[in-house]
Design an enzyme around this catalytic site. Structure first.
Site, PDB file in Angstrom:
ATOM      1  N   CYS A 183       0.824  -1.227   0.000  1.00 54.44           N
ATOM      2  CA  CYS A 183       0.000   0.000   0.000  1.00 54.44           C
ATOM      3  C   CYS A 183       0.852   1.268   0.000  1.00 54.44           C
ATOM      4  O   CYS A 183       0.358   2.344  -0.345  1.00 54.44           O
ATOM      5  CB  CYS A 183      -0.941   0.000   1.194  1.00 54.44           C
ATOM      6  SG  CYS A 183      -2.072  -1.393   1.170  1.00 54.44           S
ATOM      7  N   ASN A 233      -9.945  -0.364  -0.520  1.00 53.46           N
ATOM      8  CA  ASN A 233      -8.495  -0.207  -0.414  1.00 53.46           C
ATOM      9  C   ASN A 233      -7.847  -0.717  -1.702  1.00 53.46           C
ATOM     10  O   ASN A 233      -7.788  -1.918  -1.939  1.00 53.46           O
ATOM     11  CB  ASN A 233      -7.995  -0.998   0.801  1.00 53.46           C
ATOM     12  CG  ASN A 233      -6.494  -0.869   1.023  1.00 53.46           C
ATOM     13  OD1 ASN A 233      -5.768  -0.423   0.142  1.00 53.46           O
ATOM     14  ND2 ASN A 233      -6.040  -1.278   2.186  1.00 53.46           N
ATOM     15  N   HIS A 266      -3.466   7.225   2.237  1.00 55.31           N
ATOM     16  CA  HIS A 266      -3.815   5.921   1.690  1.00 55.31           C
ATOM     17  C   HIS A 266      -5.188   5.538   2.245  1.00 55.31           C
ATOM     18  O   HIS A 266      -5.449   5.690   3.440  1.00 55.31           O
ATOM     19  CB  HIS A 266      -2.756   4.894   2.099  1.00 55.31           C
ATOM     20  CG  HIS A 266      -3.205   3.485   1.899  1.00 55.31           C
ATOM     21  ND1 HIS A 266      -3.718   3.043   0.703  1.00 55.31           N
ATOM     22  CD2 HIS A 266      -3.245   2.419   2.742  1.00 55.31           C
ATOM     23  CE1 HIS A 266      -4.035   1.770   0.826  1.00 55.31           C
ATOM     24  NE2 HIS A 266      -3.768   1.367   2.053  1.00 55.31           N
TER      25      HIS A 266
END
Ligand code: UT7
Length: 364
Positions: free
Chosen positions: A145, A321, A291
């Site tokens: 990520c 996500n 994020h």
């Protein structure tokens, strides 16, 4: 002396939308649980994942459907109709268009992708093929990520050292096929999804007002077992076996609570570090692009740093996500929505598997 400036942005997400209600027909979960714990309402997934979920939702025996999927593929086929490089390509084309450049004018490409098209070569090579590139250097990161922040730092560094003038930076992910849409896989499969974001960097004089200011990167591998995937890695011998599937070791694993705690801690640290390194306070930041993992993580960090909601941007309710793609998708959408103005100070921060995390500061 020079530095890099973002001159174009782009994004791509698959057309197929999966809302929480469809997931609740596949496993023991609910719209209420997912919304309350994460803020995610729907996400975009590859056409294959979408078809599979529609079939799973209708299947009377879901265990048997999943077993059959691993035994024979979907409808007896195992070749994907869309790969992560397709998303990377679409986002890159959009970024190039917004920069007013052709791919031939790019000197270097940096991509970050967690789960590749092939075990090797990396997704960047497949992306290069889609563009018909035959000699442009392409670097691929697998930074989870935090991938876009690391890729941006690499692109910026190559420009600063004078090696390249124009760099394409991509964060692309196709994660939806990796998870199991069952009760045992529900802790992860409701969170992650597919998408890509890209930016074009160009060299500018170091004295120019706009451009990338600094990056702050960190990794702590000592607790990697809190978020990892054996899948086709060499941690098992052989890397792929029927036994590995039977032993349920081909699925990513996460201890959600630990990741949550680490994410909040590391976000706070790295944002403070970025502010201190540049002699700024949180009040100086015009927009914080986090994020998009969990709305509760974003709210908790923003509240701690006294950053008002008006200075953050969220889109995880639409996309879930998307790992390395989430920050560039946020940047692209924030621009499209008029949330970024010339001269704004923008702080981007990401955290993920590794654990790897980082932040980048830039002036638009
Ligand atoms: O990008 C970086 C990667 N990942 C992250 O940032 C994720 C960070 N972690 C999180 O976002 C949160 O920890 C989660 C959203 C994953 C989970 O929220 P939580 O409040 O930490 O829940 P939990 O893991 O403590 O689980 C609470 C309960 C458990 O049931 P019991 O043991 O209390 O009976 C889970 O089994 O919720 C259950 N659960 C679910 N229930 C319905 C776990 N997943 C689900 C689900 N639907 N999808």
């Amino acid at each position: 002396m020079r530095k890099a400036k973002i001159i174009g942005t782009g994004m791509a997400v698959p057309e197929c939308v999966v809302d929480n209600h469809l997931l609740a027909r596949c496993m023991n979960t609910s719209d209420e649980w997912i919304m309350q714990r994460t803020g995610i309402k729907e996400r975009r997934v590859s056409p294959d994942t979408y078809r599979m979920l529609l079939r799973l939702a209708e299947a009377p025996d879901k265990e048997a459907f999943i077993r059959d999927l691993y035994d024979h593929g979907l409808d007896g086929k195992i070749d994907s109709t869309m790969s992560v490089a397709d998303l990377a390509h679409e986002a890159s084309q959009a970024a190039l268009k917004s920069a007013g450049l052709a791919i031939g004018e790019i000197d270097f490409i940096v991509d970050s992708t967690t789960f590749p098209d092939y075990a090797f070569p990396h997704t960047g090579s497949v992306l290069g093929t889609k563009f018909g590139l035959t000699s442009t250097p392409i670097l691929n990161l697998q930074q989870g990520c935090a991938g876009f922040i690391y890729a941006l730092a690499c692109g910026d560094a190559f420009i600063r050292m004078g090696m390249y003038d124009r760099v394409l930076v991509v964060g692309a992910e196709m994660l939806s096929p990796v998870f199991e849409y069952s009760d045992r896989g529900r802790d992860m499969s409701v969170l992650f999804a597919d998408g890509a974001g890209a930016v074009v960097l160009e060299a500018v004089d170091a004295a120019s007002r706009s451009g990338i200011i600094s990056h702050h990167l960190h990794t702590d591998g000592t607790i990697l077992d809190k978020l990892y995937g054996e899948i086709f890695g060499t941690s098992t011998f052989p890397p792929i076996s029927k036994k590995k599937i039977d032993d349920d070791r081909c699925r990513p694993r996460m201890h959600g609570r630990s990741v949550f705690v680490q994410a909040v801690k590391r976000f706070k640290e790295v944002i403070r570090e970025t502010l201190e390194a540049n002699r700024l306070t949180a009040a100086d930041i015009d927009l914080l692009l986090f994020h998009q993992a969990n709305l509760r993580i974003i709210d908790s960090v923003a509240e701690h740093l006294k950053i008002p909601p008006a200075k953050t941007f969220t889109n995880l309710h639409k996309y879930g996500n998307t790992s390395a793609a989430s920050v560039p998708i946020c940047l692209h959408e924030a621009l499209a929505e008029g949330r970024i103005h010339e001269g704004d100070l923008i702080l981007m921060a990401a955290f993920g598997t590794g654990f790897a995390w980082g932040a980048s500061l830039l002036r638009w």
